[in-house]
Design an enzyme around this catalytic site. Structure first.
Site, mmCIF file in Angstrom:
data_model
loop_
_atom_site.group_PDB
_atom_site.id
_atom_site.type_symbol
_atom_site.label_atom_id
_atom_site.label_comp_id
_atom_site.label_asym_id
_atom_site.label_seq_id
_atom_site.Cartn_x
_atom_site.Cartn_y
_atom_site.Cartn_z
ATOM 1 N N GLU A 8 0.823 -1.211 0.000
ATOM 2 C CA GLU A 8 0.000 0.000 0.000
ATOM 3 C C GLU A 8 0.860 1.266 0.000
ATOM 4 O O GLU A 8 1.443 1.638 1.012
ATOM 5 C CB GLU A 8 -0.938 0.015 1.217
ATOM 6 C CG GLU A 8 -1.887 -1.157 1.277
ATOM 7 C CD GLU A 8 -2.871 -1.176 0.120
ATOM 8 O OE1 GLU A 8 -3.228 -0.102 -0.410
ATOM 9 O OE2 GLU A 8 -3.286 -2.289 -0.268
ATOM 10 N N GLU A 19 -6.472 4.058 7.287
ATOM 11 C CA GLU A 19 -5.867 3.557 6.047
ATOM 12 C C GLU A 19 -5.762 2.038 6.060
ATOM 13 O O GLU A 19 -6.010 1.379 5.046
ATOM 14 C CB GLU A 19 -4.488 4.177 5.841
ATOM 15 C CG GLU A 19 -3.842 3.798 4.525
ATOM 16 C CD GLU A 19 -4.606 4.293 3.317
ATOM 17 O OE1 GLU A 19 -4.862 3.479 2.399
ATOM 18 O OE2 GLU A 19 -4.956 5.493 3.273
ATOM 19 N N GLU A 61 -10.618 -2.902 0.677
ATOM 20 C CA GLU A 61 -10.280 -3.011 -0.743
ATOM 21 C C GLU A 61 -9.744 -4.397 -1.088
ATOM 22 O O GLU A 61 -10.069 -4.943 -2.148
ATOM 23 C CB GLU A 61 -9.282 -1.934 -1.129
ATOM 24 C CG GLU A 61 -9.898 -0.550 -1.140
ATOM 25 C CD GLU A 61 -8.939 0.538 -1.597
ATOM 26 O OE1 GLU A 61 -7.738 0.245 -1.809
ATOM 27 O OE2 GLU A 61 -9.389 1.684 -1.732
#
Length: 98
Positions: free
Chosen positions: A8, A49, A56
């Site tokens: 990420e 996050e 996701e």
């Protein structure tokens, strides 16, 4: 944490920002409450996050095709990160202004 760092880019950017801003929070806060506010809002961004990345990853595992519910889940996760970032700017702005 290792997986988030590896996969990420946004998480890496936010960690680097925390590496710079957390020490500044200790220096710029006038008391324990201010220091806690300055630092905890940064940690909130990281937490948000991580949760967004998890959403996701699960959504991408379920299907690669476009689906309105998958899009909504991803958009809401991204919106949560945006709100956490706005909150951080607000807290830092208020603490440093007053």
């Amino acid at each position: 944490m290792k997986t988030a760092w590896q996969y990420e880019a946004a998480f890496r950017q936010e960690v680097l920002l925390c590496i710079v801003l957390i020490p500044m929070g200790f220096l710029l806060g006038n008391n324990g409450i201010e220091r806690a506010l300055l630092i905890s809002c940064l940690l909130l961004v990281l937490i948000t996050e991580l949760l967004n990345s998890a959403i996701e990853a699960v959504a991408d595992r379920l299907t690669q095709e476009q689906h309105p519910l998958i899009k909504r889940a991803k958009d809401l996760g991204s919106a949560a990160v945006f709100v956490a970032l706005c909150y951080t700017v607000l807290v830092w702005g208020l603490v440093l202004y007053y």
